[in-house]
Design an enzyme around this catalytic site. Structure first.
Site, PDB file in Angstrom:
ATOM      1  N   ASP A 140       0.859  -1.181   0.000  1.00  0.00           N
ATOM      2  CA  ASP A 140       0.000   0.000   0.000  1.00  0.00           C
ATOM      3  C   ASP A 140       0.894   1.229   0.000  1.00  0.00           C
ATOM      4  O   ASP A 140       1.976   1.220   0.594  1.00  0.00           O
ATOM      5  CB  ASP A 140      -0.910   0.017   1.230  1.00  0.00           C
ATOM      6  CG  ASP A 140      -2.037  -1.006   1.152  1.00  0.00           C
ATOM      7  OD1 ASP A 140      -2.441  -1.355   0.034  1.00  0.00           O
ATOM      8  OD2 ASP A 140      -2.509  -1.442   2.213  1.00  0.00           O
ATOM      9  N   ASP A 154      -7.047  -1.464  -4.622  1.00  0.00           N
ATOM     10  CA  ASP A 154      -8.113  -1.050  -3.699  1.00  0.00           C
ATOM     11  C   ASP A 154      -9.003   0.003  -4.354  1.00  0.00           C
ATOM     12  O   ASP A 154     -10.228  -0.035  -4.223  1.00  0.00           O
ATOM     13  CB  ASP A 154      -7.518  -0.479  -2.409  1.00  0.00           C
ATOM     14  CG  ASP A 154      -6.676  -1.475  -1.647  1.00  0.00           C
ATOM     15  OD1 ASP A 154      -6.929  -2.684  -1.764  1.00  0.00           O
ATOM     16  OD2 ASP A 154      -5.752  -1.033  -0.923  1.00  0.00           O
TER      17      ASP A 154
END
Length: 190
Positions: A140, A154
């Site tokens: 991330d 995402d």
């Protein structure tokens, strides 16, 4: 001759046919590949140019690149059951592929393509990143103020869910038909 043109102009134009199946499958495949490849390329860029924990201002104070590895789901929920997320993502991908045969709408093609690309992007991390197969940590790196750190996969999943919600609210079925527009039978009177 002008009467002919006037008559042609006055005729109602039939509605355009639904997009052909090949076009819908191309849209679905294109968006799935786009989401997946963009996700994997950005993760490759992050892992090769940043050190874990590094934070780079992009549009301060709104946007930073902040490289972390997430073993859980959104907001790091379920960090000790990473393997469960691998199974869920694989099941989601299979369910999407099973539903593709019913596609009859360009918007549903877009939504399911983004959903598949996002699911496969994070599943790839779960399967092939450290610490082990099926338990890998997702890369991330996108940080917004007061929000979870996330990635392109995402974003694709959230965008897909948003589109699916809008389609559902508007009553547009996966096959492109409008729900609730079927003629209702009149009740029989005794």
């Amino acid at each position: 001759m002008t009467d002919e043109l006037a008559a042609d102009a006055a005729r109602p134009v039939p509605p355009s046919p639904r997009p052909r199946r090949a076009v819908l499958l191309s849209l679905f495949t294109g968006f799935a590949i786009f989401a997946y490849v963009l996700d994997q390329l950005t993760k490759l860029w992050v892992t090769s140019t940043m050190v874990e924990g590094e934070r780079i201002p992009v549009l301060p104070p709104l946007l930073h690149w902040y490289f972390i590895r997430n073993s859980g789901a959104a907001f790091s929920i379920g960090e000790n059951v990473t393997w469960v997320f691998s199974i869920i993502m694989a099941a989601v991908a299979l369910a999407i592929l099973f539903q593709v045969r019913r596609l009859g709408s360009a918007w549903w093609s877009l939504a399911l393509g983004l959903l598949l690309g996002g699911a496969l992007g994070n599943l790839t991390d779960r399967l092939f990143r450290e610490p082990s197969f099926g338990m890998g940590h997702v890369v991330d790196f996108i940080q917004l103020p007061n929000f979870a750190i996330f990635n392109i996969a995402d974003s694709a999943v959230v965008s897909a869910v948003g589109i699916i919600c809008i389609l559902t609210i508007r009553g547009i079925a996966l096959d492109g038909t409008r729900l609730g527009n079927a003629p209702k039978e009149k009740p029989a009177h005794d």
